[in-house]
Design a protein around this motif. Structure first.
Motif, PDB file in Angstrom:
ATOM      1  N   UNK A  34       0.829  -1.203   0.000  1.00 25.83           N
ATOM      2  CA  UNK A  34       0.000   0.000   0.000  1.00 25.83           C
ATOM      3  C   UNK A  34       0.864   1.253   0.000  1.00 25.83           C
ATOM      4  N   UNK A  35       1.882   1.283   0.846  1.00 24.40           N
ATOM      5  CA  UNK A  35       2.731   2.474   0.920  1.00 24.40           C
ATOM      6  C   UNK A  35       3.515   2.683  -0.372  1.00 24.40           C
ATOM      7  N   UNK A  36       3.883   1.594  -1.065  1.00 18.52           N
ATOM      8  CA  UNK A  36       4.525   1.744  -2.375  1.00 18.52           C
ATOM      9  C   UNK A  36       3.567   2.405  -3.363  1.00 18.52           C
ATOM     10  N   UNK A  37       2.291   2.046  -3.299  1.00 15.89           N
ATOM     11  CA  UNK A  37       1.294   2.680  -4.167  1.00 15.89           C
ATOM     12  C   UNK A  37       1.069   4.133  -3.762  1.00 15.89           C
ATOM     13  N   UNK A  38       1.050   4.381  -2.468  1.00 17.77           N
ATOM     14  CA  UNK A  38       0.859   5.756  -1.983  1.00 17.77           C
ATOM     15  C   UNK A  38       1.955   6.670  -2.523  1.00 17.77           C
ATOM     16  N   UNK A  39       3.164   6.141  -2.657  1.00 15.79           N
ATOM     17  CA  UNK A  39       4.278   6.957  -3.144  1.00 15.79           C
ATOM     18  C   UNK A  39       4.090   7.402  -4.590  1.00 15.79           C
ATOM     19  N   UNK A  50      -4.287   7.291   9.696  1.00 17.74           N
ATOM     20  CA  UNK A  50      -4.421   5.871  10.000  1.00 17.74           C
ATOM     21  C   UNK A  50      -5.431   5.739  11.137  1.00 17.74           C
ATOM     22  N   UNK A  51      -6.652   5.334  10.790  1.00 17.36           N
ATOM     23  CA  UNK A  51      -7.772   5.478  11.727  1.00 17.36           C
ATOM     24  C   UNK A  51      -8.042   4.233  12.568  1.00 17.36           C
ATOM     25  N   UNK A  52      -6.992   3.698  13.192  1.00 17.74           N
ATOM     26  CA  UNK A  52      -7.206   2.710  14.239  1.00 17.74           C
ATOM     27  C   UNK A  52      -7.026   1.262  13.834  1.00 17.74           C
ATOM     28  N   UNK A  53      -7.008   0.376  14.859  1.00 14.07           N
ATOM     29  CA  UNK A  53      -6.566  -1.002  14.723  1.00 14.07           C
ATOM     30  C   UNK A  53      -5.226  -1.006  13.999  1.00 14.07           C
ATOM     31  N   UNK A  54      -4.331  -0.229  14.544  1.00 15.87           N
ATOM     32  CA  UNK A  54      -2.991  -0.106  13.985  1.00 15.87           C
ATOM     33  C   UNK A  54      -2.229  -1.416  14.123  1.00 15.87           C
ATOM     34  N   UNK A  55      -2.492  -2.135  15.206  1.00 15.07           N
ATOM     35  CA  UNK A  55      -1.854  -3.428  15.466  1.00 15.07           C
ATOM     36  C   UNK A  55      -2.937  -4.468  15.699  1.00 15.07           C
ATOM     37  N   UNK A  66       5.506  -0.924  13.305  1.00 22.68           N
ATOM     38  CA  UNK A  66       4.672  -0.044  12.484  1.00 22.68           C
ATOM     39  C   UNK A  66       5.342   1.311  12.298  1.00 22.68           C
ATOM     40  N   UNK A  67       5.841   1.877  13.386  1.00 21.95           N
ATOM     41  CA  UNK A  67       6.488   3.196  13.304  1.00 21.95           C
ATOM     42  C   UNK A  67       7.712   3.153  12.399  1.00 21.95           C
ATOM     43  N   UNK A  68       8.478   2.091  12.495  1.00 19.54           N
ATOM     44  CA  UNK A  68       9.658   1.963  11.639  1.00 19.54           C
ATOM     45  C   UNK A  68       9.278   1.956  10.163  1.00 19.54           C
ATOM     46  N   UNK A  69       8.231   1.211   9.827  1.00 20.39           N
ATOM     47  CA  UNK A  69       7.794   1.133   8.428  1.00 20.39           C
ATOM     48  C   UNK A  69       7.287   2.482   7.945  1.00 20.39           C
ATOM     49  N   UNK A  70       6.433   3.107   8.735  1.00 22.07           N
ATOM     50  CA  UNK A  70       5.827   4.380   8.325  1.00 22.07           C
ATOM     51  C   UNK A  70       6.890   5.469   8.212  1.00 22.07           C
ATOM     52  N   UNK A  71       7.808   5.513   9.165  1.00 24.36           N
ATOM     53  CA  UNK A  71       8.864   6.527   9.129  1.00 24.36           C
ATOM     54  C   UNK A  71       9.785   6.337   7.923  1.00 24.36           C
ATOM     55  N   UNK A  72      10.029   5.072   7.547  1.00 23.07           N
ATOM     56  CA  UNK A  72      10.933   4.796   6.437  1.00 23.07           C
ATOM     57  C   UNK A  72      10.301   5.122   5.091  1.00 23.07           C
ATOM     58  N   UNK A  74       7.340   7.128   4.511  1.00 20.97           N
ATOM     59  CA  UNK A  74       6.546   8.342   4.379  1.00 20.97           C
ATOM     60  C   UNK A  74       7.356   9.547   4.833  1.00 20.97           C
ATOM     61  N   UNK A  75       7.221  10.652   4.126  1.00 23.01           N
ATOM     62  CA  UNK A  75       7.887  11.891   4.536  1.00 23.01           C
ATOM     63  C   UNK A  75       6.872  13.007   4.748  1.00 23.01           C
ATOM     64  N   UNK A  76       5.635  12.597   5.108  1.00 23.75           N
ATOM     65  CA  UNK A  76       4.587  13.561   5.445  1.00 23.75           C
ATOM     66  C   UNK A  76       4.034  13.194   6.816  1.00 23.75           C
ATOM     67  N   UNK A  77       3.354  14.131   7.490  1.00 19.28           N
ATOM     68  CA  UNK A  77       2.800  13.814   8.812  1.00 19.28           C
ATOM     69  C   UNK A  77       1.781  12.677   8.745  1.00 19.28           C
ATOM     70  N   UNK A  78       1.766  11.857   9.800  1.00 22.21           N
ATOM     71  CA  UNK A  78       0.792  10.771   9.928  1.00 22.21           C
ATOM     72  C   UNK A  78      -0.039  11.010  11.183  1.00 22.21           C
ATOM     73  N   UNK A  79      -1.354  10.978  11.016  1.00 21.35           N
ATOM     74  CA  UNK A  79      -2.287  11.127  12.132  1.00 21.35           C
ATOM     75  C   UNK A  79      -2.765   9.733  12.529  1.00 21.35           C
TER      76      UNK A  79
END
Length: 280
Positions: A34-39, A50-55, A66-72, A74-79
């Motif tokens: 999904x994140x590859x498509x988002x890019x 990211x609206x819940x059931x994160x884990x 999760x934080x490691x993946x998102x930080x690596x 994405x370069x925009x804020x995540x809510x």
């Protein structure tokens, strides 16, 4: 020409470990896809929600992964919002969010690209359905008074109850009396939309004039053609949101799927873990 805001809506990421026998799908790999498509999304999104059931289990290690993946990626804020599969202590520890009370709801608000984003924690330890506590409503009332000139986007894992009374499958929503209080509080507040998850299928409703957008998410899809059981099938999607002066548009991007059955749950079990309809 008026500025448009583009954002991404993720939900129900259910990040867990490969040996979790209640996961039924490789959610880490799905998130990478999904994140590859988002890019590739244009114009580039200003933020991600990211609206819940994160884990899947709410453990701190899953939040760290999760934080490691998102930080690596994405370069925009995540809510982030919390869902019923998450735990508050696990979130605060794993995501490195400072708090004086690890059991406190994760309610927060911010302004991004001229949009006032207000996030409510509808998770309730031990329950599948959603609740909002009286103290949270007090916080929400104060948050709604902030930035009065800006359009407001609400993020909450459980969608509000849509009918005029509690639905038979009320574990799918915010507890009905609290949904009604939620509705009264949001009335006339320039709410451009509510972003939710929890029910694992793409759905758009207009609730008392407010668009309510629910995403399938990145874990599994609900077979909405079956109403006698909760039947989960292979499937995932994410949303691309556009905010214009005219309002909110959401487009859904499904991942290819054979919709093979992953698991089923009896409705009786789900109702047993929901707040009783008569409770306030």
């Amino acid at each position: 020409m008026p500025r448009e805001t583009t954002f991404i809506h993720l939900t129900d990421l259910h990040i867990g470990t490969a040996d979790d026998d209640h996961l039924h799908s490789d959610t880490t790999e799905t998130l990478h896809q999904v994140l590859d498509l988002v890019s590739t999304v244009t114009p580039k999104p200003q933020f991600v929600i990211a609206s819940g059931d994160l884990t899947n289990r709410g453990d701190a290690e899953s939040f760290r992964r999760l934080k490691e993946i998102m930080d690596a990626k994405l370069d925009v804020p995540v809510i982030y919002a919390l869902g019923n599969h998450d735990t508050r202590p696990g979130f605060y520890e794993g995501m490195g969010v400072e708090t004086t009370d690890p059991n406190a709801p994760y309610d927060h608000d911010t302004v991004l690209d001229g949009i006032h984003i207000i996030t409510i924690d509808s998770s309730t330890p031990g329950l599948i359905g959603g609740t909002i506590d009286p103290e949270q409503f007090e916080w929400l009332a104060a948050a709604l008074d902030r930035n009065p000139g800006l359009p407001k986007l609400i993020v909450v894992h459980h969608p509000p109850a849509l009918g005029e009374a509690a639905d038979a499958t009320h574990w799918r929503t915010i507890h009905f009396p609290q949904s009604e209080r939620f509705r009264e509080l949001l009335k006339g507040r320039n709410i451009i939309g509510i972003l939710s998850g929890h029910i694992h299928h793409d759905r758009v409703s207009v609730w008392h004039g407010i668009p309510v957008v629910v995403g399938t998410g990145q874990h599994a899809a609900t077979d909405i053609l079956r109403t006698d059981i909760l039947r989960m099938v292979r499937g995932a999607s994410f949303g691309i949101g556009t905010i214009r002066p005219s309002g909110l548009t959401m487009a859904f991007v499904p991942l290819p799927s054979d919709r093979a059955e992953l698991n089923t749950y009896p409705l009786e079990m789900l109702l047993a873990r929901a707040m009783p309809v008569t409770a306030a």
